[in-house]
Design a protein around this motif. Structure first.
Motif, PDB file in Angstrom:
ATOM      1  N   ARG A   1     -55.871   7.653  17.180  1.00 38.53           N
ATOM      2  CA  ARG A   1     -54.885   6.379  17.547  1.00 38.53           C
ATOM      3  C   ARG A   1     -56.057   5.491  17.032  1.00 38.53           C
ATOM      4  NH1 ARG A   1     -51.688   9.146  19.762  1.00 38.53           N
ATOM      5  NH2 ARG A   1     -51.992   7.963  21.871  1.00 38.53           N
ATOM      6  N   GLN A   2     -56.738   4.818  18.452  1.00 39.88           N
ATOM      7  CA  GLN A   2     -57.107   4.011  18.696  1.00 39.88           C
ATOM      8  C   GLN A   2     -58.847   3.508  18.123  1.00 39.88           C
ATOM      9  OE1 GLN A   2     -59.834   4.400  21.838  1.00 39.88           O
ATOM     10  NE2 GLN A   2     -57.316   4.669  23.960  1.00 39.88           N
TER      11      GLN A   2
ATOM     12  N   ALA B   1     -57.944   4.408  14.516  1.00 39.30           N
ATOM     13  CA  ALA B   1     -56.899   3.971  13.481  1.00 39.30           C
ATOM     14  C   ALA B   1     -56.985   2.586  13.816  1.00 39.30           C
ATOM     15  CB  ALA B   1     -56.333   4.862  12.918  1.00 39.30           C
ATOM     16  N   GLU B   2     -56.362   2.912  14.261  1.00 38.01           N
ATOM     17  CA  GLU B   2     -55.898   0.729  15.109  1.00 38.01           C
ATOM     18  C   GLU B   2     -56.578  -0.466  14.660  1.00 38.01           C
ATOM     19  OE1 GLU B   2     -54.334   1.517  18.983  1.00 38.01           O
ATOM     20  OE2 GLU B   2     -52.011   2.139  17.870  1.00 38.01           O
TER      21      GLU B   2
ATOM     22  N   ALA C   1     -59.751   0.043  13.498  1.00 39.54           N
ATOM     23  CA  ALA C   1     -59.814  -0.083  11.592  1.00 39.54           C
ATOM     24  C   ALA C   1     -58.640  -0.978  11.307  1.00 39.54           C
ATOM     25  CB  ALA C   1     -59.848   0.873  11.321  1.00 39.54           C
ATOM     26  N   LYS C   2     -57.755  -0.468  11.742  1.00 37.52           N
ATOM     27  CA  LYS C   2     -56.491  -1.225  10.599  1.00 37.52           C
ATOM     28  C   LYS C   2     -56.717  -3.208  10.808  1.00 37.52           C
ATOM     29  CE  LYS C   2     -51.622  -1.859  10.370  1.00 37.52           C
ATOM     30  NZ  LYS C   2     -50.266  -1.380  10.758  1.00 37.52           N
ATOM     31  N   ALA C   3     -56.723  -3.309  12.704  1.00 38.70           N
ATOM     32  CA  ALA C   3     -57.274  -4.343  13.116  1.00 38.70           C
ATOM     33  C   ALA C   3     -57.994  -5.358  12.182  1.00 38.70           C
ATOM     34  CB  ALA C   3     -57.603  -4.447  14.202  1.00 38.70           C
TER      35      ALA C   3
ATOM     36  N   LYS D   1     -59.461  -4.766   9.306  1.00 38.53           N
ATOM     37  CA  LYS D   1     -59.147  -4.880   7.823  1.00 38.53           C
ATOM     38  C   LYS D   1     -58.001  -6.377   7.887  1.00 38.53           C
ATOM     39  CE  LYS D   1     -59.650  -0.097   5.911  1.00 38.53           C
ATOM     40  NZ  LYS D   1     -59.278   0.893   4.996  1.00 38.53           N
ATOM     41  N   GLU D   2     -57.712  -6.254   8.743  1.00 41.61           N
ATOM     42  CA  GLU D   2     -56.091  -7.347   9.112  1.00 41.61           C
ATOM     43  C   GLU D   2     -57.480  -9.115   9.643  1.00 41.61           C
ATOM     44  OE1 GLU D   2     -53.131  -6.883  11.703  1.00 41.61           O
ATOM     45  OE2 GLU D   2     -51.994  -5.100  10.002  1.00 41.61           O
TER      46      GLU D   2
ATOM     47  N   GLU E   1     -60.354  -8.980   8.867  1.00 39.24           N
ATOM     48  CA  GLU E   1     -60.984  -9.689   7.848  1.00 39.24           C
ATOM     49  C   GLU E   1     -60.148 -10.075   6.715  1.00 39.24           C
ATOM     50  OE1 GLU E   1     -64.433  -7.268   4.027  1.00 39.24           O
ATOM     51  OE2 GLU E   1     -63.171  -6.356   5.511  1.00 39.24           O
ATOM     52  N   LYS E   2     -59.577 -10.117   6.174  1.00 42.92           N
ATOM     53  CA  LYS E   2     -58.012 -10.346   5.357  1.00 42.92           C
ATOM     54  C   LYS E   2     -57.927 -11.569   5.760  1.00 42.92           C
ATOM     55  CE  LYS E   2     -53.717  -9.843   3.182  1.00 42.92           C
ATOM     56  NZ  LYS E   2     -52.466  -8.661   2.887  1.00 42.92           N
TER      57      LYS E   2
END
Length: 253
Positions: free
Chosen positions: A218-219, A221-222, A224-226, A228-229, A231-232
């Protein structure tokens, strides 16, 4: 399945094994292993003369269609039992019930105390609900097992395995008869689980992390999501800066 899959598997990958003498010739025993790859449940049974029964999520046995039927037949053939992970206590209760039934037949029961595959090759905290309760309810010895390098052969998401030699290191049986009848004591369950995980750590040489693998996933994945955000957001900021600069140059003209 040992002939159809086990033979070619050993021939192709040539797994090395240490401690085979620690597997009893007969009678019930629990094989508690680290979990690095999907292929762990195939390499370990392939090198043993005795049948090993693992548990697998029920979805592998209930998927409709031709592919689903073939998948179900395959998992049944390699000795896997379906576990329904729904309900209040889910897989924990199902694993305990399945494990007790297998051991009462005098067979070998395979279980991954971490509860899921390691996300990064490290060894994570064992979950006490399944392994310890089954061991204390049946009195069966627990044999620690370390899978070596299987994560390099088939990392998560990789369908075609890489041809290289994995290793299997089998430790001496652990006796928890001193805790017989105490399977409802959560402190005893934790003590039993931690002792098994310590032996697996010594066998595998893995770095130990004192959190559950599910929490680590979970950590990751979070994070990785952070990432990507972030980078965006950075790209959006650069685009806005370029737009502002172009507007400034236009006004200057």
């Amino acid at each position: 399945m040992k002939v159809a899959i086990g033979g070619p598997l050993k021939l192709a990958f040539r797994p090395w094994v240490e401690g085979m003498e620690n597997i009893p010739a007969e009678g019930p025993a629990i094989l508690a292993s680290n979990h690095l790859s999907f292929s762990d449940s195939f390499f370990l049974p392939a090198v043993l003369d005795r049948k090993v029964t693992f548990i697998a999520k029920a979805e592998y046995f209930t998927t409709p269609g031709v592919k689903g039927r073939l998948t179900a037949a395959f998992f049944k053939g390699v000795g896997q039992l379906p576990v329904d992970r729904s309900g209040a206590r889910g897989a924990g209760e199902a694993a305990v019930k399945s494990g007790i039934e297998v051991l009462e037949r005098g067979e070998l029961f395979g279980i991954y105390p971490e509860g899921t595959r390691s996300p990064d090759g490290r060894l994570y905290r064992g979950k006490p609900g399944g392994l310890a309760r089954v061991a204390l309810a049946t009195g069966a010895p627990v044999i620690p097992v370390a899978m070596i390098d299987t994560e390099k052969i088939q990392p998560p998401g990789q369908v075609v395995p890489k041809l290289m030699r994995p290793g299997i290191r089998i430790g001496r049986a652990l006796d928890f008869s001193r805790y017989q009848g105490m399977e409802q004591d959560r402190f005893v369950l934790r003590a039993v689980t931690d002792e098994v995980m310590y032996e697996i750590m010594k066998l595998s040489g893995q770095e130990y992390v004192d959190i559950y693998a599910t929490a680590a996933k979970r950590q990751i994945a979070e994070a990785a999501k952070a990432g990507k955000e972030a980078e965006k957001a950075a790209k959006a900021a650069l685009a806005q800066a370029a737009k502002d600069q172009a507007e400034k140059e236009k006004n200057a003209q």
